[in-house]
Structure formats: C-alpha cells, structure tokens
Write an enzyme that holds these catalytic residues in place. Structure first.
Site, PDB file in Angstrom:
ATOM      1  N   GLY A 177      15.361 -73.576   8.005  1.00 22.06           N
ATOM      2  CA  GLY A 177      16.332 -74.132   6.775  1.00 22.06           C
ATOM      3  C   GLY A 177      16.358 -75.471   6.722  1.00 22.06           C
ATOM      4  O   GLY A 177      16.458 -76.170   5.629  1.00 22.06           O
ATOM      5  N   ASP A 178      15.714 -76.148   7.829  1.00 21.30           N
ATOM      6  CA  ASP A 178      15.734 -77.672   7.662  1.00 21.30           C
ATOM      7  C   ASP A 178      14.455 -78.164   8.338  1.00 21.30           C
ATOM      8  O   ASP A 178      14.327 -79.074   9.427  1.00 21.30           O
ATOM      9  CB  ASP A 178      16.841 -78.286   8.336  1.00 21.30           C
ATOM     10  CG  ASP A 178      16.903 -79.878   8.070  1.00 21.30           C
ATOM     11  OD1 ASP A 178      15.957 -80.434   7.362  1.00 21.30           O
ATOM     12  OD2 ASP A 178      17.632 -80.548   8.770  1.00 21.30           O
ATOM     13  N   LEU A 179      13.293 -77.629   8.199  1.00 21.29           N
ATOM     14  CA  LEU A 179      12.203 -77.508   9.053  1.00 21.29           C
ATOM     15  C   LEU A 179      11.193 -78.585   8.809  1.00 21.29           C
ATOM     16  O   LEU A 179      10.140 -78.692   8.097  1.00 21.29           O
ATOM     17  CB  LEU A 179      11.233 -76.205   9.011  1.00 21.29           C
ATOM     18  CG  LEU A 179      10.252 -76.040  10.067  1.00 21.29           C
ATOM     19  CD1 LEU A 179      10.947 -76.081  11.662  1.00 21.29           C
ATOM     20  CD2 LEU A 179       9.455 -75.189  10.009  1.00 21.29           C
ATOM     21  N   TRP A 180      11.634 -80.037   8.680  1.00 23.09           N
ATOM     22  CA  TRP A 180      10.868 -81.013   8.595  1.00 23.09           C
ATOM     23  C   TRP A 180      10.432 -81.247   9.990  1.00 23.09           C
ATOM     24  O   TRP A 180      10.632 -80.895  11.242  1.00 23.09           O
ATOM     25  CB  TRP A 180      11.590 -82.342   7.911  1.00 23.09           C
ATOM     26  CG  TRP A 180      12.620 -83.032   8.970  1.00 23.09           C
ATOM     27  CD1 TRP A 180      13.801 -82.497   9.410  1.00 23.09           C
ATOM     28  CD2 TRP A 180      12.489 -84.301   9.683  1.00 23.09           C
ATOM     29  NE1 TRP A 180      14.435 -83.502   9.859  1.00 23.09           N
ATOM     30  CE2 TRP A 180      13.511 -84.623  10.423  1.00 23.09           C
ATOM     31  CE3 TRP A 180      11.418 -85.227   9.548  1.00 23.09           C
ATOM     32  CZ2 TRP A 180      14.025 -85.714  10.949  1.00 23.09           C
ATOM     33  CZ3 TRP A 180      11.714 -86.217  10.281  1.00 23.09           C
ATOM     34  CH2 TRP A 180      12.846 -86.735  11.216  1.00 23.09           C
ATOM     35  N   ASN A 183      12.225 -82.120  13.252  1.00 26.81           N
ATOM     36  CA  ASN A 183      12.905 -80.937  14.047  1.00 26.81           C
ATOM     37  C   ASN A 183      12.089 -79.933  14.894  1.00 26.81           C
ATOM     38  O   ASN A 183      12.540 -78.871  15.026  1.00 26.81           O
ATOM     39  CB  ASN A 183      13.634 -79.946  13.072  1.00 26.81           C
ATOM     40  CG  ASN A 183      14.977 -81.001  12.645  1.00 26.81           C
ATOM     41  OD1 ASN A 183      15.388 -81.874  13.303  1.00 26.81           O
ATOM     42  ND2 ASN A 183      15.527 -80.647  11.339  1.00 26.81           N
TER      43      ASN A 183
END
Length: 268
Positions: A177-180, A183
């Site tokens: 869900g916030d896979l930049w 991370n």
C-alpha cells in the site's frame, strides 16, 4: 529521553539502557532503543500504531519479511530492527519474488478491516466488491480533495471513466500500500523487510506502479514477479497517480508536475 522510548519500555516491562533518534520518514518520529536486558527495537509514532501492527503481522503471516511487532498501543509501535545495506539495485529479483508471494494472499473484497492515514490525510478502507469504485472514491478523489480546482476537476473526470480502464473485479491481493523504494529494506542481495505499510486488499498492480514512482524496477524484478495482465501499461499511470496526489496534498506544489504528468498519460 524520548517519551516514546519510555512508553515502549513500559509496554515491554523493561528499562532503557541506550536511546537515540533514528533516521525515519517524514510522517513519523523514530527512536532506536536498547533495554537493559539487551533487547533492541525501533520505536515509532504514527497515525494508528495498532493498525500498523496488524498490517505488519498480516505481511509476515503471508510469508513475507517484515519487522516483528514487539508492542503497540494508541501512541507508539515497537518493532524489530532489521539489517539494511541500501542495496536494492542488487535485490530487484528477490523483491519480485517477495511481492508475488505477498500478492498471493487474497481477500474476498477490496479494502481492509481498518482505516488508516498518511499524516493528516485519511485513507478509507471501507469494504467494496467493485474495484474501480473503491479506487475512485477511497483513493483518487479522497487524495485530490484540497489540491486545487483544476486537479480536482481532472481527477473527477478520470474517475468517471475508470470502469473503462480498470478491471471490475481483479484478484483482491494483499497490498503493501505504500511500496516506494524507501520502504524496502535489503541486505546482501535479499529483501530483509518491507516497512511502513498501508495495507489493503486490491489490484497487485498498484504496488508495482508505486515502485516506479522514485525508482526503476529492473527486468529481474518483472521476470521474478511473473507476467502482468494485458493492459497493465495503460493502468500504471492511474495507479501511480494516487501516491502522486498524496505527495501533492501533503508536501505541496513541488509535486504538481508529477501529478500533471500522470493525468496527461491518462488523457486528462
């Protein structure tokens, strides 16, 4: 002494031997703490530490590396410190396998049991069985609100035709869900852990599109992840638009060009 560190120590029934600030993200504070019994942990704030703890446990339950949760309450989250050598360039292939494993964990509907937030920006995870509707209402329109009338109008126009762009019912995969790239922790050519999740069930292509926001996944990543469904290149700018809107909403006009670029790629 940090109040966060002291609170975490109390939750774990220990006493602090060493404490220091730790380089973290822009939306939370992070402390490195070692207790007198030798236990070491990272202690972080956040919009909802208990929800983040459930997300990390869900990732680990899927067989994917993530920090072990030691303790969590309404204020702090205490987690395992994982090794990280910053070597994502040599670990793209392993990340492809790791992400495929995560996306093989599926749910019955889109969303998550808890809502979440990026700082002041709420992330609604209300369950839905219509993917374009979920992504339009809970992601694109929500993140565009407050970014300016021009962006809001263009995003609303895009959302009006999402049913023509996105699949109605793709596999409901567990997403980070916030896979930049920041991370993803790596060590010795392997992924040591995925951190700072904002999990929900949705189209796995969302995570892949976000990876391309500030990095360029290599061929080894795509070979390891496996073939993507037809039309994924057309869907990628729609999926990348959401994190771009989040950045514009939270961090200001320096991200307007990124948002404008993705909107133009969608024809809006």
């Amino acid at each position: 002494m940090s109040a966060m560190a002291e609170r975490a120590a109390r939750l774990l029934g220990g006493k602090i031997a060493e404490w220091s600030r730790f380089a973290g993200g822009s939306l939370s504070s992070l402390d490195l703490v070692r207790l007198t019994d030798g236990r070491e942990m990272l202690v972080k704030s956040g919009p909802s530490p208990k929800v983040e703890a459930r997300m990390l446990r869900a990732i680990r339950a899927a067989g994917v590396p993530a920090p072990e949760v030691f303790a969590a309450d309404d204020t702090v989250l205490a987690i395992e410190r994982l090794p990280d050598d910053g070597g994502l360039s040599g670990a793209w292939g392993d990340l492809g396998m790791v992400l495929r494993r995560l996306h093989e964990e599926t749910g019955d509907r889109y969303g998550f049991e808890d809502d979440y937030a990026f700082g002041r920006l709420a992330i609604r995870n209300t369950s839905d069985d219509d993917w374009p509707r979920f992504f339009a209402q809970n992601r694109l329109i929500a993140a565009a609100t407050g970014t300016g009338s021009d962006i809001e109008r263009r995003v609303e126009a895009l959302c009006g035709r999402l049913c023509d762009i996105l699949p109605r019912r793709p596999k409901a995969s567990l997403l980070h869900g916030d896979l930049w790239s920041g991370n993803v922790l790596t060590f010795a050519g392997k992924v040591s852990g995925l951190i700072d999740p904002a999990c929900y069930f949705g189209d796995g292509e969302v995570d892949i599109a976000m990876l391309g926001l500030f990095a360029s996944p290599s061929c080894a990543f795509f070979d390891a992840y496996g073939p993507l469904p037809p039309g994924h290149r057309e869907r990628a700018p729609v999926y990348a638009l959401w994190p771009a809107l989040v950045h514009l909403n939270l961090f200001g006009s320096s991200y307007r060009g990124m948002v404008d670029g993705y909107l133009r790629q969608t024809g809006h």
